[in-house]
Design a protein around this motif. Structure first.
Motif, PDB file in Angstrom:
ATOM      1  N   LEU A 244       0.831  -1.205   0.000  1.00  0.00           N
ATOM      2  CA  LEU A 244       0.000   0.000   0.000  1.00  0.00           C
ATOM      3  C   LEU A 244       0.864   1.254   0.000  1.00  0.00           C
ATOM      4  O   LEU A 244       0.611   2.208  -0.758  1.00  0.00           O
ATOM      5  CB  LEU A 244      -0.930  -0.016   1.202  1.00  0.00           C
ATOM      6  CG  LEU A 244      -1.847   1.198   1.388  1.00  0.00           C
ATOM      7  CD1 LEU A 244      -2.795   1.338   0.205  1.00  0.00           C
ATOM      8  CD2 LEU A 244      -2.633   1.071   2.690  1.00  0.00           C
ATOM      9  N   THR A 245       1.891   1.268   0.828  1.00  0.00           N
ATOM     10  CA  THR A 245       2.799   2.417   0.870  1.00  0.00           C
ATOM     11  C   THR A 245       3.505   2.603  -0.472  1.00  0.00           C
ATOM     12  O   THR A 245       3.609   3.721  -0.992  1.00  0.00           O
ATOM     13  CB  THR A 245       3.842   2.223   1.981  1.00  0.00           C
ATOM     14  OG1 THR A 245       3.166   2.113   3.240  1.00  0.00           O
ATOM     15  CG2 THR A 245       4.826   3.379   2.018  1.00  0.00           C
ATOM     16  N   GLU A 246       3.961   1.520  -1.029  1.00  0.00           N
ATOM     17  CA  GLU A 246       4.644   1.576  -2.324  1.00  0.00           C
ATOM     18  C   GLU A 246       3.706   2.045  -3.429  1.00  0.00           C
ATOM     19  O   GLU A 246       4.124   2.728  -4.380  1.00  0.00           O
ATOM     20  CB  GLU A 246       5.205   0.195  -2.665  1.00  0.00           C
ATOM     21  CG  GLU A 246       6.107   0.169  -3.874  1.00  0.00           C
ATOM     22  CD  GLU A 246       6.661  -1.218  -4.138  1.00  0.00           C
ATOM     23  OE1 GLU A 246       7.206  -1.423  -5.238  1.00  0.00           O
ATOM     24  OE2 GLU A 246       6.542  -2.093  -3.253  1.00  0.00           O
ATOM     25  N   GLY A 247       2.425   1.707  -3.291  1.00  0.00           N
ATOM     26  CA  GLY A 247       1.465   2.090  -4.309  1.00  0.00           C
ATOM     27  C   GLY A 247       1.281   3.584  -4.453  1.00  0.00           C
ATOM     28  O   GLY A 247       0.803   4.051  -5.495  1.00  0.00           O
ATOM     29  N   GLY A 248       1.674   4.348  -3.429  1.00  0.00           N
ATOM     30  CA  GLY A 248       1.569   5.789  -3.524  1.00  0.00           C
ATOM     31  C   GLY A 248       2.451   6.385  -4.602  1.00  0.00           C
ATOM     32  O   GLY A 248       2.195   7.502  -5.073  1.00  0.00           O
ATOM     33  N   ARG A 249       3.493   5.656  -5.007  1.00  0.00           N
ATOM     34  CA  ARG A 249       4.415   6.182  -6.009  1.00  0.00           C
ATOM     35  C   ARG A 249       4.602   5.257  -7.205  1.00  0.00           C
ATOM     36  O   ARG A 249       5.290   5.609  -8.161  1.00  0.00           O
ATOM     37  CB  ARG A 249       5.786   6.439  -5.375  1.00  0.00           C
ATOM     38  CG  ARG A 249       6.452   5.189  -4.796  1.00  0.00           C
ATOM     39  CD  ARG A 249       7.774   5.489  -4.123  1.00  0.00           C
ATOM     40  NE  ARG A 249       8.459   4.284  -3.671  1.00  0.00           N
ATOM     41  CZ  ARG A 249       8.211   3.657  -2.540  1.00  0.00           C
ATOM     42  NH1 ARG A 249       7.284   4.139  -1.725  1.00  0.00           N
ATOM     43  NH2 ARG A 249       8.877   2.561  -2.199  1.00  0.00           N
ATOM     44  N   ASP A 250       4.006   4.055  -7.165  1.00  0.00           N
ATOM     45  CA  ASP A 250       4.284   3.058  -8.189  1.00  0.00           C
ATOM     46  C   ASP A 250       2.972   2.497  -8.743  1.00  0.00           C
ATOM     47  O   ASP A 250       2.226   1.825  -8.026  1.00  0.00           O
ATOM     48  CB  ASP A 250       5.118   1.931  -7.583  1.00  0.00           C
ATOM     49  CG  ASP A 250       5.477   0.862  -8.611  1.00  0.00           C
ATOM     50  OD1 ASP A 250       5.113   1.015  -9.793  1.00  0.00           O
ATOM     51  OD2 ASP A 250       6.116  -0.137  -8.227  1.00  0.00           O
ATOM     52  N   PRO A 251       2.660   2.742 -10.024  1.00  0.00           N
ATOM     53  CA  PRO A 251       1.406   2.226 -10.588  1.00  0.00           C
ATOM     54  C   PRO A 251       1.336   0.703 -10.631  1.00  0.00           C
ATOM     55  O   PRO A 251       0.249   0.126 -10.553  1.00  0.00           O
ATOM     56  CB  PRO A 251       1.379   2.823 -11.994  1.00  0.00           C
ATOM     57  CG  PRO A 251       2.794   3.197 -12.304  1.00  0.00           C
ATOM     58  CD  PRO A 251       3.414   3.554 -10.994  1.00  0.00           C
ATOM     59  N   VAL A 252       2.484   0.039 -10.752  1.00  0.00           N
ATOM     60  CA  VAL A 252       2.482  -1.424 -10.753  1.00  0.00           C
ATOM     61  C   VAL A 252       2.041  -1.944  -9.386  1.00  0.00           C
ATOM     62  O   VAL A 252       1.239  -2.881  -9.283  1.00  0.00           O
ATOM     63  CB  VAL A 252       3.865  -1.980 -11.127  1.00  0.00           C
ATOM     64  CG1 VAL A 252       3.918  -3.487 -10.955  1.00  0.00           C
ATOM     65  CG2 VAL A 252       4.211  -1.611 -12.573  1.00  0.00           C
ATOM     66  N   ALA A 253       2.564  -1.331  -8.318  1.00  0.00           N
ATOM     67  CA  ALA A 253       2.149  -1.724  -6.972  1.00  0.00           C
ATOM     68  C   ALA A 253       0.669  -1.451  -6.759  1.00  0.00           C
ATOM     69  O   ALA A 253      -0.036  -2.251  -6.119  1.00  0.00           O
ATOM     70  CB  ALA A 253       2.987  -0.988  -5.926  1.00  0.00           C
ATOM     71  N   ARG A 254       0.161  -0.344  -7.293  1.00  0.00           N
ATOM     72  CA  ARG A 254      -1.271  -0.048  -7.154  1.00  0.00           C
ATOM     73  C   ARG A 254      -2.112  -1.112  -7.862  1.00  0.00           C
ATOM     74  O   ARG A 254      -3.135  -1.557  -7.338  1.00  0.00           O
ATOM     75  CB  ARG A 254      -1.587   1.341  -7.716  1.00  0.00           C
ATOM     76  CG  ARG A 254      -1.095   2.492  -6.845  1.00  0.00           C
ATOM     77  CD  ARG A 254      -1.772   3.796  -7.212  1.00  0.00           C
ATOM     78  NE  ARG A 254      -1.441   4.246  -8.563  1.00  0.00           N
ATOM     79  CZ  ARG A 254      -0.357   4.948  -8.881  1.00  0.00           C
ATOM     80  NH1 ARG A 254       0.514   5.279  -7.943  1.00  0.00           N
ATOM     81  NH2 ARG A 254      -0.142   5.336 -10.120  1.00  0.00           N
ATOM     82  N   ALA A 255      -1.683  -1.509  -9.046  1.00  0.00           N
ATOM     83  CA  ALA A 255      -2.418  -2.548  -9.767  1.00  0.00           C
ATOM     84  C   ALA A 255      -2.385  -3.866  -8.999  1.00  0.00           C
ATOM     85  O   ALA A 255      -3.396  -4.581  -8.927  1.00  0.00           O
ATOM     86  CB  ALA A 255      -1.823  -2.723 -11.158  1.00  0.00           C
TER      87      ALA A 255
END
Length: 306
Positions: A244-255
């Motif tokens: 979740l934290t990584e998803g703030g800056r990384d679209p792959v992590a958000r996906a």
């Protein structure tokens, strides 16, 4: 094994990769062991089935019609019927003599449920970095197994005991893009089967050079799904929070996170925590990965096109 017929067969899952599949089948059908080969075609729209019928008429084709990822291998194992089953991808194959050696090891070690072989990558036969990691497995080396026990392997470099594979349920239906091998290793171990790394059994893989962002996200999603299915809930929650934290800056992590949340209710319904002794060993493996900095990058390069 004293049963008549071949001891080991090969299952290959494929979809729309007719040229690389043709190369893989050329190698597999030329093996001195002459294993039966089953290709599970996951809904190809190219001329995959026509190519097999024309060039490899003795290769059996299953066509379930839909792409269910690694579950295609389960279909192949149920269909092939040999006591042992080797998996190949549509861009991988086994070295001559490897399957004979795997048969000898499985015959000689009745508790061995799966044998993880050494993987060599590309035209230069570069050893995959996972080989060294498996050789140094912190799980240990039981006296009744031929090599160090491992909780990881690559499906294109593993030979399974068919009965053990089916008893464990095969590859899990929620891990379709990554982490399915670790889940299978956990489930085999929980049932008393051993999984050993045996570098004298060699497979070759020629993957495409880089995975797509979609594939990378799916792999990260399914690795976390495996954590929610088998590992302690606090560990799964911490790893999800890190994503979740990584998803703030990384679209792959958000996906990856979106995919995880969609499948999380099913994972919780199917959750079956590891026995304590296996969880303790799994934590040692986690520590090894952290110490080595075992990256996701090479594993994605080797496995993204399955």
């Amino acid at each position: 094994m004293n049963a008549p017929g071949p001891a080991v067969g090969v299952v290959v899952a494929t979809r729309d990769r007719v040229e690389s599949l043709a190369t893989a089948l050329e190698h597999l059908t030329a093996l001195p062991e002459r294993p039966p080969v089953v290709v599970v075609d996951k809904g190809s729209t190219d001329h995959t089935r026509a190519m097999i019928a024309e060039r490899y008429p003795h290769v059996r084709v299953l066509a379930p019609g839909e792409d269910h990822g690694p579950l295609a291998r389960n279909d192949g194992v149920r269909a092939i019927g040999t006591p042992y089953v080797a998996f190949s991808d549509d861009d991988s194959w086994w070295h001559p003599g490897a399957l004979a050696r795997a048969t000898t090891l499985l015959n000689g070690h009745p508790r061995l449920g799966a044998l993880a072989g050494q993987l060599r990558v590309g035209p230069a036969e570069r050893p995959a970095s996972l080989n060294a990691t498996l050789a140094a497995s912190p799980v240990g080396h039981a006296e009744d197994l031929p090599g160090p026990e491992v909780y990881d392997f690559l499906a294109c470099a593993v030979v399974v005991r068919r009965g053990a594979f089916l008893e464990a349920g095969g590859f899990h239906p929620l891990a379709l893009s990554g982490g399915e091998e670790t889940l299978l290793a956990y489930d085999l171990a929980a049932m008393g089967w051993g999984v050993s790394y045996c570098p004298e059994v060699v497979a070759h893989h020629e993957p495409a050079p880089s995975p797509s962002e979609e594939r990378t996200a799916a792999m990260r999603r399914d690795e976390l799904i495996g954590c929610w299915l088998r590992r302690p809930l606090p560990l799964a929650a911490r790893r999800t929070a890190a994503l979740l934290t990584e998803g703030g800056r990384d679209p792959v992590a958000r996906a990856a996170l979106r995919g995880l949340l969609a499948r999380l209710p099913a994972a919780l319904r199917l959750r079956r925590p590891l026995p304590p002794w296996i969880e303790e060993a799994a934590r040692r493996v986690d520590g090894q990965r952290a110490d080595e900095g075992l990256g996701r990058d090479e594993r994605q390069v080797v496995t993204h096109d399955r």
